[in-house]
Design an enzyme around this catalytic site. Structure first.
Site, PDB file in Angstrom:
ATOM      1  N   ASP A 136       0.861  -1.121  -0.077  1.00  0.00           N
ATOM      2  CA  ASP A 136      -0.013   0.131  -0.102  1.00  0.00           C
ATOM      3  C   ASP A 136       1.007   1.310   0.030  1.00  0.00           C
ATOM      4  OD1 ASP A 136      -2.355   1.176  -0.017  1.00  0.00           O
ATOM      5  OD2 ASP A 136      -2.225   1.622   2.288  1.00  0.00           O
ATOM      6  N   LYS A 137       0.670   2.154  -0.603  1.00  0.00           N
ATOM      7  CA  LYS A 137       1.448   3.499  -0.896  1.00  0.00           C
ATOM      8  C   LYS A 137       1.544   4.095   0.396  1.00  0.00           C
ATOM      9  CE  LYS A 137       0.142   7.414  -2.717  1.00  0.00           C
ATOM     10  NZ  LYS A 137       0.168   8.413  -1.524  1.00  0.00           N
TER      11      LYS A 137
END
Length: 244
Positions: free
Chosen positions: A53-54
């Site tokens: 996930d960023k």
């Protein structure tokens, strides 16, 4: 072949394989990583795809307001209404808006707050209906709006169903993210994937900066689970083909 070992005063015999697992789990714990058992270390050794996930993983998760573009109202009013609208949320974007506003929030001015997952927030501020969120929120409520190709997270705002401008927010990439991706590839990780709810332009910029192989953008939280499952299934298919 086995080695004598002593743990908590209990003497036991361990194979070299067992010592490797103990060493691996111990080394990981010194880095702040909890591994539940040796079977998970074995699974990691066979890993071919890593999905990130960023926000908060590859990036610091700390956002800062970069640009305020009002439409029909002042910059000050746009920022104030947006900060109030987002004030009940603990999302990093919401926190950055409150920091930029810089004044104490009077909760008595806010009512009917609805946080819409993957879209934004709908609330009443000073008797006005305020929508603040991504482009999908504007489309959901049929708000005529502008389409922009901006690098950064764009918070679109509508006041009483009229588009009132946007605020651009950006976050910093962690200093060690690029090196971590490089080391994963050196460890024979075949593909690195990033998931984000941000616009495609934002996802592409971060992916290029870090050297990631693939990026999926504009995802809802539930979409991220689906994409991860698809990546795992594709990995199994590729492995089966390779072993034919």
């Amino acid at each position: 072949m086995a080695f004598d070992g002593c743990f908590w005063g209990i003497r036991c015999r361990l194979s070299p394989r067992s010592w490797c697992f103990f060493g691996g789990i111990g080394g990981a714990s010194r880095k702040g990583i909890l591994v539940k058992g040796s079977n998970y270390l074995e699974a990691l050794a066979r890993t071919e795809i890593v999905v990130f996930d960023k926000t908060g993983t590859l990036t610091k998760g700390v956002f800062n307001v970069q640009e305020i573009q009002p439409e029909g109202i002042s910059k000050e009013e746009l920022l104030e209404l947006t900060a109030y609208d987002e004030s009940y949320s603990n999302h990093p974007i919401s926190l950055s808006l409150k920091r930029a506003y810089g004044k104490e929030i009077d909760n008595g001015r806010i009512s009917n707050v609805e946080e819409i997952s993957g879209h934004g927030v709908n609330a009443v501020v000073d008797g006005k209906n305020i929508l603040a969120g991504n482009i999908k929120l504007m489309k959901k409520y049929n708000i005529p709006h502008f389409e922009f190709e901006l690098v950064g997270t764009v918070v679109h705002v509508a006041v009483d169903n009229k588009y009132s401008g946007y605020i651009v927010i950006a976050e910093e990439v962690k200093e060690d993210s690029a090196q971590a991706i490089k080391e994963l590839k050196a460890a024979n990780i075949r593909q690195t994937v990033m998931l984000t709810g941000d616009a495609k332009s934002v996802g592409a910029k971060v992916a290029k900066e870090l050297g990631l192989d693939k990026v999926y953008a504009e995802l809802l939280p539930g979409d991220k689970v689906v994409v991860t499952i698809i990546a795992v299934l594709n990995s199994f298919r590729a492995l089966n083909v390779k072993n034919l």
